[in-house]
Design an enzyme around this catalytic site. Structure first.
Site, PDB file in Angstrom:
ATOM      1  N   GLU A  77      49.176  71.804  47.659  1.00 43.09           N
ATOM      2  CA  GLU A  77      47.926  71.038  47.621  1.00 43.09           C
ATOM      3  C   GLU A  77      46.745  71.994  47.437  1.00 43.09           C
ATOM      4  OE1 GLU A  77      47.036  68.590  51.031  1.00 43.09           O
ATOM      5  OE2 GLU A  77      45.412  67.597  49.977  1.00 43.09           O
ATOM      6  N   GLY A  85      44.437  75.525  57.657  1.00 42.76           N
ATOM      7  CA  GLY A  85      45.015  75.334  58.987  1.00 42.76           C
ATOM      8  C   GLY A  85      46.506  75.049  58.939  1.00 42.76           C
ATOM      9  N   ALA A  86      46.890  74.103  58.105  1.00 45.82           N
ATOM     10  CA  ALA A  86      48.292  73.710  58.017  1.00 45.82           C
ATOM     11  C   ALA A  86      48.449  72.776  56.835  1.00 45.82           C
ATOM     12  CB  ALA A  86      48.735  73.007  59.294  1.00 45.82           C
ATOM     13  N   MET A  87      49.695  72.427  56.515  1.00 43.01           N
ATOM     14  CA  MET A  87      49.943  71.592  55.336  1.00 43.01           C
ATOM     15  C   MET A  87      51.078  70.621  55.616  1.00 43.01           C
ATOM     16  SD  MET A  87      49.158  70.754  52.291  1.00 43.01           S
ATOM     17  CE  MET A  87      50.027  69.396  51.526  1.00 43.01           C
ATOM     18  N   GLU A  88      50.838  69.368  55.234  1.00 43.58           N
ATOM     19  CA  GLU A  88      51.710  68.253  55.614  1.00 43.58           C
ATOM     20  C   GLU A  88      52.866  67.999  54.649  1.00 43.58           C
ATOM     21  OE1 GLU A  88      48.502  67.923  54.486  1.00 43.58           O
ATOM     22  OE2 GLU A  88      48.269  66.139  53.232  1.00 43.58           O
ATOM     23  N   HIS A 128      47.747  66.032  63.555  1.00 43.70           N
ATOM     24  CA  HIS A 128      47.149  65.742  62.248  1.00 43.70           C
ATOM     25  C   HIS A 128      48.212  65.800  61.138  1.00 43.70           C
ATOM     26  CE1 HIS A 128      43.689  66.014  59.313  1.00 43.70           C
ATOM     27  NE2 HIS A 128      44.686  66.455  58.579  1.00 43.70           N
ATOM     28  N   GLU A 129      48.946  66.899  61.089  1.00 39.26           N
ATOM     29  CA  GLU A 129      49.919  67.035  60.000  1.00 39.26           C
ATOM     30  C   GLU A 129      51.031  65.997  60.133  1.00 39.26           C
ATOM     31  OE1 GLU A 129      48.739  68.767  57.745  1.00 39.26           O
ATOM     32  OE2 GLU A 129      47.307  69.840  58.997  1.00 39.26           O
ATOM     33  N   GLU A 131      42.447  62.218  54.346  1.00 43.07           N
ATOM     34  CA  GLU A 131      41.930  63.205  55.306  1.00 43.07           C
ATOM     35  C   GLU A 131      41.025  62.575  56.365  1.00 43.07           C
ATOM     36  OE1 GLU A 131      43.357  65.733  55.714  1.00 43.07           O
ATOM     37  OE2 GLU A 131      44.294  66.239  53.795  1.00 43.07           O
TER      38      GLU A 131
END
Ligand code: B3K
Ligand code: ZN
Length: 876
Positions: A131, A271-274, A307-308, A330
């Site tokens: 992404e 931060g992170a990725m889903e 969140h993820e 988001e």
């Protein structure tokens, strides 16, 4: 301005959206993985939109094309063209199969987008980040979120170097290959856009847990990390389980694969990725243990894990039609995370944190040259739009909708939204339609919020008629112009309110209710409340019911009443903030000390009573930060703001008294231990605030206490709080403490980041030399985004009085680093460059210095990412 290579400089526009001419129904990928070079074979099963005639065009960037065949026939020059990041193929039909083989270079990939190496060549591991548009760095594909395909992914690699092979989806076999190699296959049954593709390969260890979903599916949860940190994953695993249960309860959403992988890396742009079934986390938001993780960071881990995970529905099962709809996933997912964190911890404290973040990060964005709507109308580089506006303001918009519908109505709407759009790429219109239709309410007026940038001002004026026992509340709104949007329309603004009598009790409103929501949907409206026995103090925008700036001419005594009696924890804090703002303005303008006295005395009173929750008290005792104070000024002089804010806090400390502060500190410090429960965390939060206030009155005592706290600390929260006091005051004990910290945490990257960050916050003139010295530290590198953020991000964004030097040296240092960083990692460079935001409102000397530094940077050969930010910055 020059944008690097042949990248299209023309902006992409929402108005130009067309459905894809070609879709991919299935994709089979086969990776032959290596550190320096990896080969990717792909087999795409294509479908053509009968309405469109366009030839087959696929995205691909920096790919070395080794082989290409269409429907089994090898293609030769002339049958296809690979130019300017687009592969065009002749002769494709509906149902055609396109095969390609390409080579990519993971170890040479410093942009950390596509397939890259995390860590060292001999011990690191391979991973992907797609992404928004990273998949085109891996293989040829229509790289847009509305092309949903079914993935079969086979990974092949040397078994000794890459013992663990992971991709998203369910495992579908694994085995040996000749020459010490092995393979593993994964099949994802859910069609997904390519930005959710992921793979990981290397030497990782795991922490596992079995989970059964509410709808009865057995899921294996696996957290993967490098061997030295696998012991720090337990907290994240517990948080993941809490998040999964919460989504089942709150939204009826269950996990949908047989295995869910989460991987920690130290080299990550965000931060992170889903990624579907294979979340990848910046180690900062996954690893946690009491010796190296602060309480705030523990809560951040829980929030990001949530969140993820929540993206699995809001983002993955229902994705976005195009990147303009980014806030659809988001904003909604931030909102879901905020609800989750509020449920797991204290709801008012969470709200305070979130609104403080909105004011610190989003309001300045909305007020500067980078202002854009939650749904932008155009962009040049989509990665520049993962902003506080899309995320945080986007969440506030969902919160308004949820408030409008009430808990049951919102749940009904969300059920319809998820049900109806499952497996689809949706739009914000689809979202509002589902929420509205499930409730028989037309939510279309709220769409205006998505298209209009800028923070609305809400002006409130109350008039009490004693004779008629009536209170009239006049509400007006206006939004200042933003770049490209000179004229603004009125928006629907829900104002949750209550009225307080002089004794601090709530007055009954219509139907005896204590609280009510009125919606201002015109430029001006008057709301009349009858049967009101006394001239009331209104508590407005309770819980921060809309993302606006409230302007209301409260008397300081009215704010003190709310600060003391409001039943809405958030609005108590808000009253303290408003009072502090007034007190600050008095100090700045030399305009008396009414608010200062009321603020200081009220807080000193609350401090003495000891009835308040420790954490809430700590927040009440904290005035708006330097960035927020600057927001309300023109001709901003950050060093003056810093000095005034220090004076303001010293006034507060003096009203409480050094002896009282020292006594309270000792009481709080008597409860040692590393427990993570809410009361323990709250105690540490207050202890820190008390120590900081004491340091303003009696530095030697506070420094001695801090030095002892540093040496004896059982938690990183206490150790870092003490270190910050010593470093910021340039206390005699600071150097020794820094050296001991460094030695203790030498092998821990995340702890070392905090060592850099705490020094980058050194206020005033001294900061620059310290930052320069730290840049020369062997542990500093521009190649690691966390380290860059810790040192340069903290300096430029978190230390206004240090960064904004009148001689412009801070600006020149940042601009020079941005140019170097841009050559390695454009995404991180562009994000760091936004620290220049707000330069136009600086006082003239700094303004000119900042402008010159940005203008000089703009002359260089920049990535599209950085060019867009710098260009917008100079336009306003
Ligand atoms: N969706 C990712 C962010 C991707 C950023 C790309 N530049 C993380 C998140 O919001 O959950
Ligand atoms: Zn997200």
């Amino acid at each position: 301005m020059t944008a690097r290579d042949d990248q299209t400089p023309s902006p992409i526009r929402l108005a130009d959206y067309r459905p894809p001419a070609w879709r991919v129904e299935r994709i089979e990928l086969e990776f032959e993985l290596g550190i320096d070079s990896a080969e990717v074979r792909s087999r795409l099963q294509l479908a053509r939109d009968p309405q469109q005639q366009a030839p087959l065009r696929l995205d691909g960037e920096g790919l070395e094309l080794l082989f290409i065949a269409l429907d089994g026939r090898t293609l030769h020059e002339g049958d296809y063209r690979y130019r300017g990041n687009t592969l065009e193929v002749d002769g494709a039909r509906d149902g055609s199969v396109l095969e390609t083989r390409v080579r990519v270079q993971p170890a040479a990939n410093t942009a950390l987008e596509g397939l890259y190496l995390s860590g060292s060549r001999d011990r690191g591991f391979l991973l992907t980040q797609c992404e928004a548009e990273g998949f085109r760095h891996i293989t040829f594909f229509p790289d847009r979120p509305d092309v949903l395909a079914r993935y079969t992914v086979t990974l092949c690699a040397d078994r000794e170097r890459f013992p663990v092979l992971l991709a998203g989806g369910n495992p579908d076999g694994a085995g040996e290959l000749p020459g010490g190699r092995h393979w593993a296959r994964f099949v994802d049954p859910y069609p997904k856009p390519c930005y959710l593709f992921a793979l990981v390969a290397g030497r990782l260890q795991k922490l596992e847990r079995d989970y059964r979903t509410a709808d009865g599916r057995d899921v294996r949860l696996v957290i993967w990390a490098e061997p030295d940190v696998i012991d720090c994953c337990g907290y994240a695993m517990d948080a993941l389980e809490r998040a999964m249960r919460w989504d089942e309860r709150a939204y009826g959403r269950n996990f949908d694969l047989s295995v869910f992988h989460v991987v920690a890396t130290h080299d990550f742009n965000m931060g992170a990725m889903e990624n579907k079934g294979l979340n990848i986390f910046n180690a900062k938001y996954l690893l946690a243990d009491p010796d190296t993780t602060t309480d705030d960071e523990y809560r951040a881990v829980e929030a990001v894990i949530g969140h993820e995970y929540f993206h699995n529905w809001s983002g993955n099962r229902v994705t976005c039609r195009d990147w303009f709809q980014l806030s659809l996933k988001e904003g909604l997912t931030v909102f879901r995370e905020q609800q989750f964190s509020a449920d797991m911890n204290s709801a008012p404290l969470k709200r305070i944190d979130d609104v403080a973040l909105l004011r610190r990060a989003q309001f300045p964005e909305d007020a500067g040259p980078l202002a854009h709507p939650v749904r932008p109308a155009h962009y040049s580089e989509i990665n520049n739009f993962y902003t506080a506006t899309v995320y945080e303001k986007g969440s506030e918009l969902v919160r308004m909708l949820a408030g409008r519908l009430g808990p049951e109505g919102f749940r009904r709407g969300m059920d319809l939204y998820f049900g109806r759009n499952d497996g689809r790429a949706a739009t914000l219109e689809d979202f509002l339609a589902a929420l509205g239709q499930a409730n028989g309410i037309d939510l279309a007026p709220y769409l205006a919020w998505y298209g209009q940038a800028g923070t609305p001002r809400l002006v409130a004026e109350g008039r009490y008629d004693a004779q008629r026992r009536e209170y009239a509340l006049i509400l007006r709104q206006h939004t200042p112009p933003t770049p490209g949007q000179p004229d603004k329309r009125p928006l629907p603004i829900p104002v949750k309110l209550a009225l307080f009598g002089p004794d601090g009790r709530m007055l009954p409103l219509h139907d005896g209710a204590a609280e009510q929501v009125v919606v201002l949907d015109a430029a001006e409206q008057t709301f009349v409340f009858t049967g009101i026995e006394h001239a009331p103090v209104p508590s407005l925008l309770r819980g921060f019911s809309a993302p606006v700036i409230l302007e209301c001419a409260y008397a300081p005594a009215g704010l003190a009443l709310l600060l003391t009696h409001d039943t809405d924890g958030f609005n108590r804090w808000e009253a303290a903030q408003q009072l502090a703002w007034r007190a600050y303005a008095e100090l700045r303008d030399g305009s008396g000390h009414e608010a200062l006295t009321v603020w200081g005395d009220t807080l000193a009173g609350l401090f003495g009573q000891g009835a308040l929750d420790h954490a809430l008290l700590a927040d009440l005792l904290t005035p708006p930060g330097e960035v927020e104070l600057a927001e309300r000024e023109t001709d901003v002089d950050p060093s003056r703001i810093h000095a005034l804010r220090q004076t303001l806090q010293r006034e507060l400390a003096a009203r409480i008294g050094a002896a009282v502060l020292a006594e309270r500190y000792r009481e709080l410090a008597a409860h040692a231990g590393d427990a993570l429960d809410a009361p323990s965390q709250a105690r540490r939060r207050l202890k820190r605030r008390v120590l900081e206030l004491l340091a303003l009155l009696d530095a030697p005592t506070a420094q001695a206490l801090a030095a002892t706290q540093f040496d004896r600390a059982a938690t990183m929260t206490d150790r870092l709080a003490a270190l910050a006091v010593l470093v910021r005051d340039e206390a005699p004990q600071a150097a020794g403490a820094l050296a001991r910290y460094r030695e203790r945490h030498a092998g821990n990257a995340l702890a070392l980041d905090k060592w850099f960050a705490v020094q980058a916050q050194l206020p005033g003139e001294a900061a620059l030399a310290r930052v320069r010295a730290l840049e020369a530290d062997p542990k500093f590198t521009l190649k690691n985004p966390n380290r860059v953020q810790a040192l340069l991000g903290t300096f430029a964004r978190g230390n206004p009085s240090g960064f904004h030097r009148a001689d412009g040296e801070g600006y020149r240092l940042l601009a020079a680093r941005l140019a170097e960083l841009d050559a390695l990692n454009p995404q991180v460079a562009a994000r760091l460059a936004t620290a220049f935001n707000g330069w136009q409102r600086l006082e003239p000397v700094r303004r000119e210095q900042a402008r010159a530094a940005v203008a000089e940077l703009a002359e260089k050969d920049l990535s599209r990412n950085l060019a867009e930010i710098v260009g917008n910055m100079l336009k306003g």
